[in-house]
Design an enzyme around this catalytic site. Sequence first.
Site, PDB file in Angstrom:
ATOM      1  N   ASN A  19       0.649  -1.096  -0.002  1.00  0.00           N
ATOM      2  CA  ASN A  19      -0.101   0.102   0.071  1.00  0.00           C
ATOM      3  C   ASN A  19       0.860   1.215  -0.024  1.00  0.00           C
ATOM      4  O   ASN A  19       2.226   1.197   0.306  1.00  0.00           O
ATOM      5  CB  ASN A  19      -0.837  -0.013   1.232  1.00  0.00           C
ATOM      6  CG  ASN A  19      -1.845  -1.039   1.354  1.00  0.00           C
ATOM      7  OD1 ASN A  19      -2.552  -1.374   0.340  1.00  0.00           O
ATOM      8  ND2 ASN A  19      -2.275  -1.522   2.563  1.00  0.00           N
ATOM      9  N   GLY A  47       1.729  -1.153   3.900  1.00  0.00           N
ATOM     10  CA  GLY A  47       0.852  -2.578   3.685  1.00  0.00           C
ATOM     11  C   GLY A  47       1.631  -3.395   4.506  1.00  0.00           C
ATOM     12  O   GLY A  47       2.861  -3.349   4.653  1.00  0.00           O
ATOM     13  N   GLY A  49       2.271  -6.744   4.031  1.00  0.00           N
ATOM     14  CA  GLY A  49       3.105  -7.502   3.332  1.00  0.00           C
ATOM     15  C   GLY A  49       4.452  -6.668   3.010  1.00  0.00           C
ATOM     16  O   GLY A  49       5.486  -7.368   3.326  1.00  0.00           O
ATOM     17  N   ALA A  50       4.373  -5.441   2.536  1.00  0.00           N
ATOM     18  CA  ALA A  50       5.579  -4.693   2.344  1.00  0.00           C
ATOM     19  C   ALA A  50       6.263  -4.447   3.489  1.00  0.00           C
ATOM     20  O   ALA A  50       7.594  -4.554   3.536  1.00  0.00           O
ATOM     21  CB  ALA A  50       5.234  -3.561   1.615  1.00  0.00           C
ATOM     22  N   ASN A  51       5.683  -4.119   4.453  1.00  0.00           N
ATOM     23  CA  ASN A  51       6.380  -3.767   5.759  1.00  0.00           C
ATOM     24  C   ASN A  51       7.133  -4.702   6.349  1.00  0.00           C
ATOM     25  O   ASN A  51       8.312  -4.737   6.953  1.00  0.00           O
ATOM     26  CB  ASN A  51       5.097  -3.168   6.843  1.00  0.00           C
ATOM     27  CG  ASN A  51       4.712  -1.776   6.657  1.00  0.00           C
ATOM     28  OD1 ASN A  51       5.285  -1.109   5.867  1.00  0.00           O
ATOM     29  ND2 ASN A  51       3.626  -1.545   7.255  1.00  0.00           N
ATOM     30  N   THR A 222       1.025 -10.660  20.173  1.00  0.00           N
ATOM     31  CA  THR A 222       1.709  -9.427  20.710  1.00  0.00           C
ATOM     32  C   THR A 222       0.901  -8.683  21.684  1.00  0.00           C
ATOM     33  O   THR A 222      -0.493  -8.487  21.650  1.00  0.00           O
ATOM     34  CB  THR A 222       2.092  -8.804  19.425  1.00  0.00           C
ATOM     35  OG1 THR A 222       0.630  -8.373  18.793  1.00  0.00           O
ATOM     36  CG2 THR A 222       2.833  -9.236  18.551  1.00  0.00           C
ATOM     37  N   LEU A 223       1.473  -7.809  22.719  1.00  0.00           N
ATOM     38  CA  LEU A 223       0.735  -7.331  23.706  1.00  0.00           C
ATOM     39  C   LEU A 223       1.152  -5.790  23.822  1.00  0.00           C
ATOM     40  O   LEU A 223       1.064  -5.482  24.839  1.00  0.00           O
ATOM     41  CB  LEU A 223       1.167  -7.878  25.057  1.00  0.00           C
ATOM     42  CG  LEU A 223       0.954  -9.573  25.137  1.00  0.00           C
ATOM     43  CD1 LEU A 223       1.592  -9.875  26.434  1.00  0.00           C
ATOM     44  CD2 LEU A 223      -0.365  -9.668  25.064  1.00  0.00           C
ATOM     45  N   THR A 251       2.593   2.673  14.224  1.00  0.00           N
ATOM     46  CA  THR A 251       1.960   2.055  12.865  1.00  0.00           C
ATOM     47  C   THR A 251       2.839   0.680  12.582  1.00  0.00           C
ATOM     48  O   THR A 251       2.319  -0.254  12.217  1.00  0.00           O
ATOM     49  CB  THR A 251       1.950   2.933  11.842  1.00  0.00           C
ATOM     50  OG1 THR A 251       1.394   4.081  12.295  1.00  0.00           O
ATOM     51  CG2 THR A 251       0.980   2.258  10.544  1.00  0.00           C
ATOM     52  N   ASP A 255       4.327  -5.178  12.326  1.00  0.00           N
ATOM     53  CA  ASP A 255       4.978  -5.659  11.224  1.00  0.00           C
ATOM     54  C   ASP A 255       6.331  -5.911  11.102  1.00  0.00           C
ATOM     55  O   ASP A 255       7.111  -6.818  10.755  1.00  0.00           O
ATOM     56  CB  ASP A 255       4.622  -4.635   9.723  1.00  0.00           C
ATOM     57  CG  ASP A 255       3.174  -4.689   9.398  1.00  0.00           C
ATOM     58  OD1 ASP A 255       2.439  -5.779   9.653  1.00  0.00           O
ATOM     59  OD2 ASP A 255       2.580  -3.567   9.118  1.00  0.00           O
TER      60      ASP A 255
END
Length: 317
Positions: A19, A47, A49-51, A222-223, A251, A255
Site C-alpha cells: 500500500n 501495507g 506485506g511490504a512492511n 503481541t501485547l 503503525t 509488522d
Amino acid sequence: MPNRETQVSDRVVVIGSVNIDHTVEVARFPHPGETLLASSLTSSVGGKGANQAAAAARSGASVLMVAAVGNDAEGAQALATLASAGVDTSGVHRVADARTGSAWITVAASDNTILVAPGANYQWSQGLPSLRQSDVVLCQLEIPVPLVESAAVAARGRFVLNAAPSVRLDDDLLRRCGVLIVNEHELAESAGLPDVDAADTQRVIAASRSLIARGTSAVVTTLGGRGAILCTTTTTLMAATPPTPEVVDSTGAGDAFCGVFAARLAAGDSLGTALRYAVTAGSLAVRHPTAQGGYESFARLPDLVDQTPSIIEEPRP
C-alpha cells in the site's frame, strides 16, 4: 491457484499486501461527525506485506516479495522503496487496470487507526511461484484468503500467518500454520471469543491453546508495550519489551515484529530467540514516524536483543 515454474531460492518469501500509507497526526481521534485539523500529513510505502518484507530484509534475511501493485506512480514508488530495503521484488505483479492499495492512518499520541482501500491487492491475476526452497513463508490477511490458503498448501518450509486484519480462521488453514501471530483482538476473533484482554495473561494463554487444539503448532500474541507471549503444546514463553524512550508512531511495530520473527526462524533460531528479536524490533520501530521509518536500525538488533528482559518459561500443566 496454479504455481509458476519459477524456482524460489530466497530464505523468506513474503506473500502479502503493498500500500501507499497516508498518515495524519492529530492531538486526539475525532468524534463521529467532527472535523479536526491535523498537525502533519506524510505519504510512504506500507501495507502489512511490504512492511514485513522490509523488516525481514533490514534485519539481514534474503527476502522475496510476492504481491500485486497498480501500473501507476504509486506502484513504481512501492517497488523502488522495497528494492532500497534489500527486498527482491521480482515476484511483484503490476496490474494494468487497478490502483495500488492505499491506507489512511490517523496517529494520536501513542495509538492509531487505519482504513485500507485494497486496490491491486485484491486483483491478483498471477499464480504463486514455487515455494519448495523457501525456509519460511510469511502471509497476512490484507490479500484474498484463498490466496493465503494456496500459499499454506504450497509452502514446504515453515508457514507463518499474521492473522491481520482479524477473521475467524478455518481449521484447515490453522493446521497448516507453523506459527500464528496475532494481537489480542485478532486472537479473540481467531478463537471465536467476544474479547481477550491483553493484560489478562492467563486468558491470552487459554485462547492460544484453544487455537493449538484446533491444529496450529504455535501461537504468538503481541501485547503492545508489554511484549509478547508464545504458546506451543507444551510450553509458554513470554518476552517483555525493552525500555522505549518515546513512542512516536506505533503503525509499523506489529509488522516489524512479524518480519523479524520470520527472518530469525529462517536463520535457524529457536522460537524463543526469534521472539526476543521480534520484541526488540517492535520497540525500535515505534521510535520513528511512518511504518518503515525505524527499520534501518534493525542492523543493530544483535547488539540490542540482550536488553530484552529474559523470557519466562512456564511448562504446560
